[in-house]
Design a protein around this motif. Structure first.
Motif, PDB file in Angstrom:
ATOM      1  N   LEU A   1       5.318   6.516  -5.761  1.00  0.00           N
ATOM      2  CA  LEU A   1       5.232   6.274  -4.322  1.00  0.00           C
ATOM      3  C   LEU A   1       6.322   5.346  -3.794  1.00  0.00           C
ATOM      4  CD1 LEU A   1       1.344   5.937  -4.006  1.00  0.00           C
ATOM      5  CD2 LEU A   1       2.762   7.881  -3.286  1.00  0.00           C
ATOM      6  N   SER A   2       7.127   4.810  -4.681  1.00  0.00           N
ATOM      7  CA  SER A   2       8.184   3.895  -4.255  1.00  0.00           C
ATOM      8  C   SER A   2       9.302   4.649  -3.552  1.00  0.00           C
ATOM      9  CB  SER A   2       8.755   3.149  -5.462  1.00  0.00           C
ATOM     10  OG  SER A   2       9.504   4.024  -6.293  1.00  0.00           O
ATOM     11  N   ASP A   3      10.130   3.904  -2.808  1.00  0.00           N
ATOM     12  CA  ASP A   3      11.264   4.506  -2.116  1.00  0.00           C
ATOM     13  C   ASP A   3      12.294   5.052  -3.101  1.00  0.00           C
ATOM     14  OD1 ASP A   3      10.122   3.853   0.289  1.00  0.00           O
ATOM     15  OD2 ASP A   3      11.259   1.987   0.540  1.00  0.00           O
ATOM     16  N   ALA A   4      12.250   4.582  -4.341  1.00  0.00           N
ATOM     17  CA  ALA A   4      13.214   5.036  -5.340  1.00  0.00           C
ATOM     18  C   ALA A   4      12.952   6.468  -5.791  1.00  0.00           C
ATOM     19  CB  ALA A   4      13.188   4.106  -6.559  1.00  0.00           C
ATOM     20  N   THR A   5      11.765   6.973  -5.531  1.00  0.00           N
ATOM     21  CA  THR A   5      11.409   8.320  -5.960  1.00  0.00           C
ATOM     22  C   THR A   5      11.462   9.280  -4.777  1.00  0.00           C
ATOM     23  OG1 THR A   5       9.925   7.446  -7.662  1.00  0.00           O
ATOM     24  CG2 THR A   5       9.635   9.753  -7.030  1.00  0.00           C
ATOM     25  N   PRO A   6      12.338  10.286  -4.812  1.00  0.00           N
ATOM     26  CA  PRO A   6      12.390  11.260  -3.721  1.00  0.00           C
ATOM     27  C   PRO A   6      11.101  12.062  -3.672  1.00  0.00           C
ATOM     28  CG  PRO A   6      13.741  11.981  -5.562  1.00  0.00           C
ATOM     29  CD  PRO A   6      13.316  10.586  -5.877  1.00  0.00           C
ATOM     30  N   LYS A   7      10.714  12.478  -2.475  1.00  0.00           N
ATOM     31  CA  LYS A   7       9.476  13.219  -2.282  1.00  0.00           C
ATOM     32  C   LYS A   7       9.776  14.662  -1.854  1.00  0.00           C
ATOM     33  CE  LYS A   7       7.088   9.375  -2.828  1.00  0.00           C
ATOM     34  NZ  LYS A   7       8.238   8.459  -3.047  1.00  0.00           N
ATOM     35  N   ALA A   8       8.769  15.494  -1.992  1.00  0.00           N
ATOM     36  CA  ALA A   8       8.893  16.880  -1.546  1.00  0.00           C
ATOM     37  C   ALA A   8       9.016  16.925  -0.032  1.00  0.00           C
ATOM     38  CB  ALA A   8       7.661  17.667  -1.993  1.00  0.00           C
ATOM     39  N   PRO A   9       9.619  17.986   0.496  1.00  0.00           N
ATOM     40  CA  PRO A   9       9.703  18.123   1.959  1.00  0.00           C
ATOM     41  C   PRO A   9       8.315  18.051   2.584  1.00  0.00           C
ATOM     42  CG  PRO A   9      11.078  19.761   0.877  1.00  0.00           C
ATOM     43  CD  PRO A   9      10.283  19.109  -0.202  1.00  0.00           C
ATOM     44  N   GLY A  10       8.184  17.249   3.622  1.00  0.00           N
ATOM     45  CA  GLY A  10       6.913  17.144   4.317  1.00  0.00           C
ATOM     46  C   GLY A  10       5.852  16.374   3.565  1.00  0.00           C
ATOM     47  N   PHE A  11       6.261  15.570   2.575  1.00  0.00           N
ATOM     48  CA  PHE A  11       5.277  14.806   1.795  1.00  0.00           C
ATOM     49  C   PHE A  11       4.417  13.943   2.717  1.00  0.00           C
ATOM     50  CE2 PHE A  11       3.929  10.876  -0.229  1.00  0.00           C
ATOM     51  CZ  PHE A  11       3.313  11.335  -1.391  1.00  0.00           C
ATOM     52  N   GLU A  12       3.102  14.055   2.541  1.00  0.00           N
ATOM     53  CA  GLU A  12       2.154  13.260   3.329  1.00  0.00           C
ATOM     54  C   GLU A  12       1.037  12.783   2.413  1.00  0.00           C
ATOM     55  OE1 GLU A  12      -1.133  13.710   6.940  1.00  0.00           O
ATOM     56  OE2 GLU A  12       0.394  15.271   6.651  1.00  0.00           O
ATOM     57  N   ARG A  13       0.991  11.505   2.199  1.00  0.00           N
ATOM     58  CA  ARG A  13      -0.072  10.935   1.367  1.00  0.00           C
ATOM     59  C   ARG A  13      -1.396  10.971   2.120  1.00  0.00           C
ATOM     60  NH1 ARG A  13       0.078   4.694  -0.929  1.00  0.00           N
ATOM     61  NH2 ARG A  13      -2.162   4.274  -0.796  1.00  0.00           N
ATOM     62  N   LEU A  14      -2.418  11.522   1.481  1.00  0.00           N
ATOM     63  CA  LEU A  14      -3.743  11.594   2.084  1.00  0.00           C
ATOM     64  C   LEU A  14      -4.637  10.454   1.601  1.00  0.00           C
ATOM     65  CD1 LEU A  14      -4.476  15.429   1.853  1.00  0.00           C
ATOM     66  CD2 LEU A  14      -3.579  14.135   3.801  1.00  0.00           C
ATOM     67  N   SER A  15      -4.656  10.212   0.301  1.00  0.00           N
ATOM     68  CA  SER A  15      -5.523   9.164  -0.236  1.00  0.00           C
ATOM     69  C   SER A  15      -5.074   8.784  -1.634  1.00  0.00           C
ATOM     70  CB  SER A  15      -6.987   9.625  -0.280  1.00  0.00           C
ATOM     71  OG  SER A  15      -7.146  10.718  -1.174  1.00  0.00           O
ATOM     72  N   LEU A  16      -5.371   7.542  -2.002  1.00  0.00           N
ATOM     73  CA  LEU A  16      -5.161   7.054  -3.357  1.00  0.00           C
ATOM     74  C   LEU A  16      -6.375   6.207  -3.705  1.00  0.00           C
ATOM     75  CD1 LEU A  16      -3.498   6.607  -5.912  1.00  0.00           C
ATOM     76  CD2 LEU A  16      -2.325   4.715  -4.754  1.00  0.00           C
ATOM     77  N   GLU A  17      -7.152   6.663  -4.679  1.00  0.00           N
ATOM     78  CA  GLU A  17      -8.406   6.012  -5.015  1.00  0.00           C
ATOM     79  C   GLU A  17      -8.432   5.566  -6.467  1.00  0.00           C
ATOM     80  OE1 GLU A  17     -12.024   8.045  -3.232  1.00  0.00           O
ATOM     81  OE2 GLU A  17     -10.553   9.676  -3.194  1.00  0.00           O
ATOM     82  N   THR A  18      -8.937   4.368  -6.698  1.00  0.00           N
ATOM     83  CA  THR A  18      -9.193   3.892  -8.048  1.00  0.00           C
ATOM     84  C   THR A  18     -10.617   4.262  -8.419  1.00  0.00           C
ATOM     85  OG1 THR A  18      -7.640   2.059  -7.848  1.00  0.00           O
ATOM     86  CG2 THR A  18      -9.339   1.869  -9.546  1.00  0.00           C
TER      87      THR A  18
END
Length: 243
Positions: free
Chosen positions: A144-161
């Motif tokens: 999720l860092s800026d150093a990692t390129p994302k897919a076109p239109g990447f949209e994070r929905l949720s991150l759960e522990t």
């Protein structure tokens, strides 16, 4: 919470660098460019920089269910839902995968090969691999860092522990407009789990499918795969519910 297969210890839930397969990579035959990206990302040690930027070996040819029938799993008393097979993969792990899905794999510089199962129409897939980072949190932080390129239109929905007692893992859900090497099905929905399995190692399960038909099918795919996942060289017991 999702139920999980317990081995010598409980199986946890974690999402892998599988996410990086949405970044693109080579355009391999049979739409396996994403497998290259996933393999490259998994091969990188923690803190090595943006995953998916390193060229990976060419993927092996996919095998159909008829060419590679499911092998008996270690726990014959555990049944799978209708439409699934308990499958003993050649990489040593056991998993539940949908009947008739084709298998392919690419080599990884870290751990076992990256294994992908695809639906006949290639509109859904399930991916399995080892995670290089020391924890689910570290793995997600890198992705999720800026150093990692994302897919076109990447949209994070949720991150759960999902940690609870012996259960260790996390789940990320996100959307992407497209994935290189995969069919154009509109927006993709991804459920990415990273977890500590019964052998103490971290693994990833990631399910991909169309956003247009809702999100439950990808979640169900991950739940079922996880409930019947047993890592290599491990004797697994009955399913557990982390709560």
């Amino acid at each position: 919470m999702w139920s999980v297969v317990g081995g010598a210890a409980a199986v946890g839930v974690v999402v892998g660098l599988v996410l990086t397969q949405t970044l693109g990579g080579g355009n391999g035959e049979d739409g396996q460019g994403d497998d290259k990206a996933a393999s490259a990302s998994v091969s990188q040690p923690a803190g090595s920089g943006a995953p998916g930027t390193e060229e990976a070996p060419a993927p092996r040819q996919p095998t159909s269910a008829a060419e590679e029938p499911a092998s008996p799993a270690p726990d014959p008393d555990s049944t799978v839902p209708a439409g699934y097979d308990r499958y003993a993969d050649s990489e040593g792990f056991t998993i539940a995968r949908p009947t008739g899905w084709a298998r392919s794999s690419v080599s990884s510089q870290y751990g076992m090969d990256v294994v992908t199962y695809r639906s006949p129409d290639r509109g859904m897939r399930l991916q399995v691999f080892e995670v290089a980072e020391p924890s689910p949190d570290a793995s997600y932080e890198l992705f999720l860092s800026d150093a990692t390129p994302k897919a076109p239109g990447f949209e994070r929905l949720s991150l759960e522990t999902l940690d609870d007692g012996d259960f260790t893992g996390s789940r990320l859900e996100y959307l992407a407009d497209s994935m290189k090497g995969e069919p154009d099905i509109g927006t993709w929905h991804v459920v990415d789990l990273r977890f500590q399995a019964a052998d103490g190692k971290l693994y990833a399960l990631a399910a991909y499918g169309a956003d247009s038909d809702g999100h439950e099918d990808e979640r169900e795919l991950i739940r079922t795969a996880l409930e019947h996942f047993c890592p290599p060289e491990t004797t697994c017991g009955t399913a557990m519910d982390p709560g």
